[in-house]
Design a protein around this motif. Structure first.
Motif, PDB file in Angstrom:
ATOM      1  N   ALA A  91       4.456  11.454  -0.010  1.00  0.00           N
ATOM      2  CA  ALA A  91       4.620  11.249   1.522  1.00  0.00           C
ATOM      3  C   ALA A  91       4.596   9.667   1.673  1.00  0.00           C
ATOM      4  O   ALA A  91       5.607   9.342   2.457  1.00  0.00           O
ATOM      5  CB  ALA A  91       3.445  11.779   2.161  1.00  0.00           C
ATOM      6  N   PRO A  92       3.780   8.872   0.994  1.00  0.00           N
ATOM      7  CA  PRO A  92       3.794   7.489   1.333  1.00  0.00           C
ATOM      8  C   PRO A  92       5.194   6.788   1.062  1.00  0.00           C
ATOM      9  O   PRO A  92       5.600   6.070   1.671  1.00  0.00           O
ATOM     10  CB  PRO A  92       2.565   6.972   0.452  1.00  0.00           C
ATOM     11  CG  PRO A  92       1.814   8.101   0.472  1.00  0.00           C
ATOM     12  CD  PRO A  92       2.463   9.059   0.205  1.00  0.00           C
ATOM     13  N   TRP A  93       5.585   7.192  -0.206  1.00  0.00           N
ATOM     14  CA  TRP A  93       6.808   7.112  -0.764  1.00  0.00           C
ATOM     15  C   TRP A  93       8.051   7.128   0.252  1.00  0.00           C
ATOM     16  O   TRP A  93       8.900   6.371   0.382  1.00  0.00           O
ATOM     17  CB  TRP A  93       7.208   7.298  -2.261  1.00  0.00           C
ATOM     18  CG  TRP A  93       8.422   6.820  -2.895  1.00  0.00           C
ATOM     19  CD1 TRP A  93       8.582   5.762  -3.836  1.00  0.00           C
ATOM     20  CD2 TRP A  93       9.628   7.223  -2.895  1.00  0.00           C
ATOM     21  NE1 TRP A  93       9.695   5.511  -4.230  1.00  0.00           N
ATOM     22  CE2 TRP A  93      10.521   6.426  -3.691  1.00  0.00           C
ATOM     23  CE3 TRP A  93      10.286   8.381  -2.208  1.00  0.00           C
ATOM     24  CZ2 TRP A  93      12.018   6.909  -3.758  1.00  0.00           C
ATOM     25  CZ3 TRP A  93      11.780   8.546  -2.168  1.00  0.00           C
ATOM     26  CH2 TRP A  93      12.471   7.583  -3.087  1.00  0.00           C
ATOM     27  N   LEU A  94       8.063   8.574   0.658  1.00  0.00           N
ATOM     28  CA  LEU A  94       9.116   9.040   1.415  1.00  0.00           C
ATOM     29  C   LEU A  94       9.128   8.092   2.725  1.00  0.00           C
ATOM     30  O   LEU A  94      10.132   7.990   3.498  1.00  0.00           O
ATOM     31  CB  LEU A  94       8.990  10.257   1.777  1.00  0.00           C
ATOM     32  CG  LEU A  94       9.349  11.434   0.500  1.00  0.00           C
ATOM     33  CD1 LEU A  94       8.687  12.731   0.837  1.00  0.00           C
ATOM     34  CD2 LEU A  94      10.588  11.243   0.285  1.00  0.00           C
ATOM     35  N   MET A  95       7.974   7.798   3.384  1.00  0.00           N
ATOM     36  CA  MET A  95       7.948   7.155   4.589  1.00  0.00           C
ATOM     37  C   MET A  95       8.580   5.871   4.357  1.00  0.00           C
ATOM     38  O   MET A  95       9.454   5.223   5.257  1.00  0.00           O
ATOM     39  CB  MET A  95       6.521   6.850   5.059  1.00  0.00           C
ATOM     40  CG  MET A  95       6.076   8.233   5.471  1.00  0.00           C
ATOM     41  SD  MET A  95       4.195   8.099   6.075  1.00  0.00           S
ATOM     42  CE  MET A  95       4.215   6.910   7.400  1.00  0.00           C
ATOM     43  N   ARG A  96       8.275   5.112   3.137  1.00  0.00           N
ATOM     44  CA  ARG A  96       8.920   3.894   2.885  1.00  0.00           C
ATOM     45  C   ARG A  96      10.471   3.838   2.573  1.00  0.00           C
ATOM     46  O   ARG A  96      11.120   3.284   3.219  1.00  0.00           O
ATOM     47  CB  ARG A  96       8.444   3.231   1.551  1.00  0.00           C
ATOM     48  CG  ARG A  96       7.032   2.499   1.735  1.00  0.00           C
ATOM     49  CD  ARG A  96       6.584   1.921   0.404  1.00  0.00           C
ATOM     50  NE  ARG A  96       5.270   1.463   0.572  1.00  0.00           N
ATOM     51  CZ  ARG A  96       5.060   0.210   0.804  1.00  0.00           C
ATOM     52  NH1 ARG A  96       6.178  -0.628   0.813  1.00  0.00           N
ATOM     53  NH2 ARG A  96       3.576  -0.343   0.699  1.00  0.00           N
ATOM     54  N   PHE A  97      10.751   4.972   1.983  1.00  0.00           N
ATOM     55  CA  PHE A  97      12.180   5.296   1.764  1.00  0.00           C
ATOM     56  C   PHE A  97      13.015   5.710   3.055  1.00  0.00           C
ATOM     57  O   PHE A  97      14.248   4.936   3.351  1.00  0.00           O
ATOM     58  CB  PHE A  97      12.407   6.893   0.824  1.00  0.00           C
ATOM     59  CG  PHE A  97      13.931   6.908   0.589  1.00  0.00           C
ATOM     60  CD1 PHE A  97      14.619   6.299  -0.229  1.00  0.00           C
ATOM     61  CD2 PHE A  97      14.367   8.260   1.201  1.00  0.00           C
ATOM     62  CE1 PHE A  97      15.872   6.737  -0.500  1.00  0.00           C
ATOM     63  CE2 PHE A  97      15.665   8.486   1.299  1.00  0.00           C
ATOM     64  CZ  PHE A  97      16.563   7.763   0.316  1.00  0.00           C
ATOM     65  N   ALA A  98      12.344   6.334   3.895  1.00  0.00           N
ATOM     66  CA  ALA A  98      13.301   6.368   5.079  1.00  0.00           C
ATOM     67  C   ALA A  98      13.308   5.127   6.026  1.00  0.00           C
ATOM     68  O   ALA A  98      14.384   4.991   6.778  1.00  0.00           O
ATOM     69  CB  ALA A  98      12.294   7.265   6.066  1.00  0.00           C
TER      70      ALA A  98
END
Length: 413
Positions: A91-98
């Motif tokens: 989840a933290p990685w995906l938020m940065r990716f978005a």
């Protein structure tokens, strides 16, 4: 029996990036130890599509990907998928990716990737010739294949942006695609990158690179680094059978680098893409260059004595077993191009180091230049190995670098 050792420079990770760094440092007269529990050049350095992808200037995260992110992530047949069991940790990685998919970030990331890729093709040409691998390096370009008129029109903006970033690309009509690759089924059109090179046997090239590394005087240690500790006069590396003191350490362990970066004092948002390939043995593959059917997100790669089908993105960490569904998707996709393919002769899964902004982490640690970072190259680790090696050598020697390092430093996060 554990031996207490000292060295000038220790490079952690004997993939293509770590080996090329070790080679260049040794050629510069430095004492180098290269550490990896696995044989040199295995993992993603062996199992990739073999493309020196100097055209791959676009980050994974773009506004178009952001618009389609929910369907991409949760469609099991998507070229980009997530193992649902890994979702909480991702989840933290995906938020940065978005966030990196937003237009301004995506444009800056593309420019930073293009700066690194500017000399990728001639750099690999020279490296291959140097290590005796010129015959394994072919310059026949790379073909993107668009099955529908809608897909071809939709690619126009992407191709125009690549051109603005200095990439040579030709748009092909169906007849031109057929003339270039007569073994392919009919398509609406294609995009041809004429300057791209590819390796007809990545594993063999890695063996030649490993041989050049040892000839240059680099010592290979088959060991796992479990602890990295800064000292007043360098860095201590320890693990089973390993106790090494180095004045400088280069972390080049690909997808396994995040834990060591944290020990060095750098919190880096690295996560893992799981890449797959399947191979069919065939004396004469039906293609003369790598071909990417863009709707399916993989490459058809003609290699020595075999056809390799490699690609797709699965976010799922380092511990889960391979996904039979991802393998099945590659086989199914390959058969839409070549219906007479039987069962593949082999299959493989490996790990790519993936950053939310698609930029590698290259440069000194925020806590001090005793530790240098060199990982996170995503899909273009093979392509960027020679450039990364030059940058690391310049940083260690205190020389100016050929590109502005700011976009790649660990302190950018």
């Amino acid at each position: 029996m554990t031996q207490h050792r000292t060295t000038d420079i220790a490079v952690i990770g004997a993939g293509v990036v770590g080996m090329t760094i070790a080679l260049r440092l040794a050629q510069a007269g430095r004492e180098v130890v290269l550490i990896d529990p696995a044989p040199p050049g295995m993992g993603a350095s062996y199992g990739n599509a073999g493309t020196v992808a100097d055209y791959a200037v676009m980050p994974v995260g773009t506004p178009g990907v952001l618009r389609n992110l929910p369907s991409l992530m949760f469609d099991r047949n998507s070229p980009l998928s997530i193992r649902h069991t890994a979702l909480p940790s991702l989840a933290p990685w995906l938020m940065r990716f978005a966030r990196q998919c937003l237009p301004g970030h995506a444009a800056r990331n593309a420019q930073a990737i293009a700066a690194l890729l500017a000399t990728a093709s001639p750099s690999w040409r020279d490296l291959a010739a140097e290590i005796g691998g010129a015959a394994l390096m072919q310059q026949r370009g790379c073909l993107y294949l668009y099955q529908t008129e809608v897909a071809l029109r939709g690619a126009a903006a992407d191709l125009d942006q690549r051109r603005r970033l200095g990439i040579a690309v030709e748009t092909l009509d169906p007849a031109q695609v057929a003339a270039l690759e007569p073994g392919l089924p009919a398509a609406a059109g294609g995009a041809f990158f004429p300057q791209a090179r590819f390796l007809t046997d990545p594993g063999r090239m890695m063996q030649l690179l490993a041989g050049a590394v040892t000839t240059a005087g680099v010592e290979l240690l088959a060991a796992r680094v479990e602890q990295l500790q800064r000292l007043v006069d360098g860095v201590a590396l320890t693990g089973p059978g390993l106790q090494l003191h180095a004045r400088t350490v280069v972390i080049a362990a690909g997808a396994h680098s995040r834990r060591m970066a944290a020990m060095a004092g750098d919190a880096v948002p690295l996560d893992t893409e799981r890449g797959y390939h399947v191979e069919w043995e065939m004396p004469q593959p039906k293609l003369s260059r790598p071909v990417c059917p863009t709707a399916r997100g993989f490459y058809l790669c003609p290699m020595d004595g075999r056809l390799r089908v490699a690609g797709t993105v699965e976010l799922g960490g380092l511990t889960a077993p391979p996904s039979p569904h991802r393998i099945a998707r590659l086989v199914e996709g390959a058969r839409t191009i070549f219906p007479d393919l039987g069962a593949p002769d082999r299959e493989w899964m490996g790990f790519r180091p993936s950053m939310p902004d698609s930029l590698p982490v290259i440069g000194p640690s925020r806590a001090g230049a005793e530790v240098i970072h060199a990982y996170g190259h995503g899909h273009i680790g093979l392509t960027l190995a020679p450039i990364t090696a030059r940058l690391v050598c310049d940083v260690i020697a205190g020389r100016p670098t050929e590109v502005d390092m700011a976009p790649y430093l660990p302190g950018r996060f």
